[in-house]
Scaffold this active site. Structure first.
Site, PDB file in Angstrom:
ATOM      1  N   ASN A   1      -6.669  -1.995   2.318  1.00  0.00           N
ATOM      2  CA  ASN A   1      -7.109  -0.473   1.666  1.00  0.00           C
ATOM      3  C   ASN A   1      -7.850  -0.616   0.196  1.00  0.00           C
ATOM      4  OD1 ASN A   1      -7.125   1.786   0.728  1.00  0.00           O
ATOM      5  ND2 ASN A   1      -4.904   2.271   0.829  1.00  0.00           N
ATOM      6  N   TRP A   2      -8.670  -0.547   0.095  1.00  0.00           N
ATOM      7  CA  TRP A   2      -9.617  -0.671  -1.077  1.00  0.00           C
ATOM      8  C   TRP A   2      -9.383   0.536  -2.113  1.00  0.00           C
ATOM      9  CZ3 TRP A   2     -15.014  -3.589  -0.802  1.00  0.00           C
ATOM     10  CH2 TRP A   2     -14.854  -5.040  -0.360  1.00  0.00           C
ATOM     11  N   LYS A   3      -9.136   1.583  -1.591  1.00  0.00           N
ATOM     12  CA  LYS A   3      -8.480   2.780  -2.162  1.00  0.00           C
ATOM     13  C   LYS A   3      -9.858   3.201  -2.979  1.00  0.00           C
ATOM     14  CE  LYS A   3      -3.868   1.560  -2.632  1.00  0.00           C
ATOM     15  NZ  LYS A   3      -2.700   1.745  -3.204  1.00  0.00           N
TER      16      LYS A   3
ATOM     17  N   HIS B   1      -1.493   8.605   3.518  1.00  0.00           N
ATOM     18  CA  HIS B   1      -1.229   7.626   2.547  1.00  0.00           C
ATOM     19  C   HIS B   1      -0.516   8.501   1.346  1.00  0.00           C
ATOM     20  CE1 HIS B   1      -1.323   4.819  -0.721  1.00  0.00           C
ATOM     21  NE2 HIS B   1      -1.555   3.874   0.105  1.00  0.00           N
TER      22      HIS B   1
ATOM     23  N   GLU C   1      -0.676   7.961  -1.625  1.00  0.00           N
ATOM     24  CA  GLU C   1      -1.512   8.800  -2.528  1.00  0.00           C
ATOM     25  C   GLU C   1      -2.204   9.854  -2.405  1.00  0.00           C
ATOM     26  OE1 GLU C   1      -3.442   4.997  -3.403  1.00  0.00           O
ATOM     27  OE2 GLU C   1      -1.833   4.256  -4.144  1.00  0.00           O
TER      28      GLU C   1
ATOM     29  N   GLU D   1       5.356   2.432   3.747  1.00  0.00           N
ATOM     30  CA  GLU D   1       4.870   2.057   2.612  1.00  0.00           C
ATOM     31  C   GLU D   1       5.666   2.899   1.778  1.00  0.00           C
ATOM     32  OE1 GLU D   1       0.590   0.506   2.259  1.00  0.00           O
ATOM     33  OE2 GLU D   1       0.541   2.776   2.045  1.00  0.00           O
TER      34      GLU D   1
ATOM     35  N   GLY E   1       1.527  -0.928  -5.417  1.00  0.00           N
ATOM     36  CA  GLY E   1       0.805  -1.210  -6.779  1.00  0.00           C
ATOM     37  C   GLY E   1       1.810  -1.461  -8.102  1.00  0.00           C
TER      38      GLY E   1
ATOM     39  N   SER F   1       2.827  -3.667  -2.279  1.00  0.00           N
ATOM     40  CA  SER F   1       2.690  -4.949  -3.032  1.00  0.00           C
ATOM     41  C   SER F   1       2.779  -6.268  -2.077  1.00  0.00           C
ATOM     42  CB  SER F   1       3.966  -4.883  -4.021  1.00  0.00           C
ATOM     43  OG  SER F   1       3.881  -3.872  -5.162  1.00  0.00           O
TER      44      SER F   1
ATOM     45  N   GLY G   1      -2.932  -3.232  -0.573  1.00  0.00           N
ATOM     46  CA  GLY G   1      -3.992  -2.662  -1.424  1.00  0.00           C
ATOM     47  C   GLY G   1      -4.747  -3.558  -2.161  1.00  0.00           C
ATOM     48  N   GLY G   2      -4.072  -3.715  -3.538  1.00  0.00           N
ATOM     49  CA  GLY G   2      -4.914  -4.741  -4.630  1.00  0.00           C
ATOM     50  C   GLY G   2      -5.116  -6.154  -4.090  1.00  0.00           C
TER      51      GLY G   2
HETATM   52  P1  PGA Z   1      -0.703  -2.260  -2.863  1.00  0.00           P
HETATM   53  O1  PGA Z   1      -1.082  -1.166  -2.033  1.00  0.00           O
HETATM   54  O2  PGA Z   1      -0.719  -3.432  -1.831  1.00  0.00           O
HETATM   55  O3  PGA Z   1      -1.596  -2.429  -3.865  1.00  0.00           O
HETATM   56  O4  PGA Z   1       0.823  -2.273  -3.288  1.00  0.00           O
HETATM   57  C1  PGA Z   1      -0.513  -0.727  -0.631  1.00  0.00           C
HETATM   58  C2  PGA Z   1      -1.223   0.603  -0.206  1.00  0.00           C
HETATM   59  O5  PGA Z   1      -1.003   1.645  -0.916  1.00  0.00           O
HETATM   60  O6  PGA Z   1      -1.678   0.567   0.784  1.00  0.00           O
END
Ligand code: PGA
Length: 261
Positions: free
Chosen positions: A23-25, A108, A110, A178, A184, A223, A244-245
């Protein structure tokens, strides 16, 4: 057969194929498309027996699809519950499908936090995704305060029940656990905590869908990094990861994928 017996029978069933989704956000410019090319090239050599997806920002989805990756599937990060209409700035599931997407992330944390998305809205988005022929990756997860108050299982159980559309085809949904506080932050729950949450979600899926609920992929997200992925991906009822990251660089993401095989 009682629900309990069905759950026991299904837990002995064949394990679902793993899915590692990135997930590149709100990250990624045209130059970053080379990460997808690099990833796909490497995977095309090793051909791992699992599904790989990247969900870039919507601005890059068309250009990413034009790269015609062989192994990496593409997905959106959100969709509107309707297929078209006067909704400035929104993107429909049909548009994601039309441009070459296979998946879409819905609910998600966010989006739940930044845009006040409710479980009902997430279910409507998931329903639109299924109608458009996409696989919906439906996210659930507790906040730190909910975990501290020992409400984790109750919260994620309710999110699961209310965010999955009633007529969902089990084969077209994926659920991602999640924990909000792990996203993050570099923090992750203990392995026992992940297994407990995933076990609870599995039970909920089997109750809702019967034995087919055992085949629904349950991803862990929050993470996930090259150095913790192997251990997490071995846990019971963990059928992949939402990353994500560490999905932004092909070199990191490929290490996570390799640790799953
Ligand atoms: P993260 O994000 O791997 O950067 O913690 C995961 C996500 O929000 O899907």
């Amino acid at each position: 057969m009682t629900k309990k017996a069905a759950a026991a029978k299904s837990s002995a069933a064949k394990k679902p194929k793993m899915l590692i989704a990135g997930n590149w956000k709100m990250n990624g410019l045209r130059r970053d498309l080379s990460q997808i090319t690099q990833l796909d090239r490497q995977l095309n050599r090793s051909r791992p027996a699992l599904d790989i997806a990247i969900c870039p920002p919507a601005t890059l989805l068309g250009a990413a699809a034009a790269l015609t990756p062989k192994i990496v599937k593409l997905g959106g990060q959100d969709c509107h519950p309707q297929m078209a209409g006067a909704h400035t700035g929104d993107i429909s599931a049909e548009m994601i499908k039309n441009i070459g997407g296979r998946y879409v992330i819905v609910g998600h944390s966010e989006r739940r936090q930044d845009h006040g998305e409710s479980n009902a809205l997430v279910a409507a988005k998931a329903e639109a995704a299924l109608k458009a022929g996409l696989v919906a990756i439906i996210c659930v997860g507790e906040t730190l305060s909910e975990r501290t108050k020992k409400q984790t299982l109750r919260v994620i159980g309710r999110q699961l029940q209310q965010s999955i559309p009633d007529r969902a085809e089990p084969g077209r949904i994926v659920v991602a656990y999640e924990p909000v506080w792990a996203i993050g932050s570099g923090l992750t729950p203990t392995h026992g905590e992940i297994e407990q949450a995933h076990g609870h979600l599995r039970k909920g899926l089997v109750e809702k869908f019967g034995p087919k609920g055992a085949a629904i992929r349950l991803l862990y997200g929050g993470s996930v990094k090259p150095d913790n992925a192997a251990e997490i991906l071995k846990l019971t009822n963990v059928n992949g990861a939402l990353v994500g990251g560490a999905s932004l660089k092909a070199s990191d993401f490929i290490k996570i994928i390799k640790s799953a095989v």
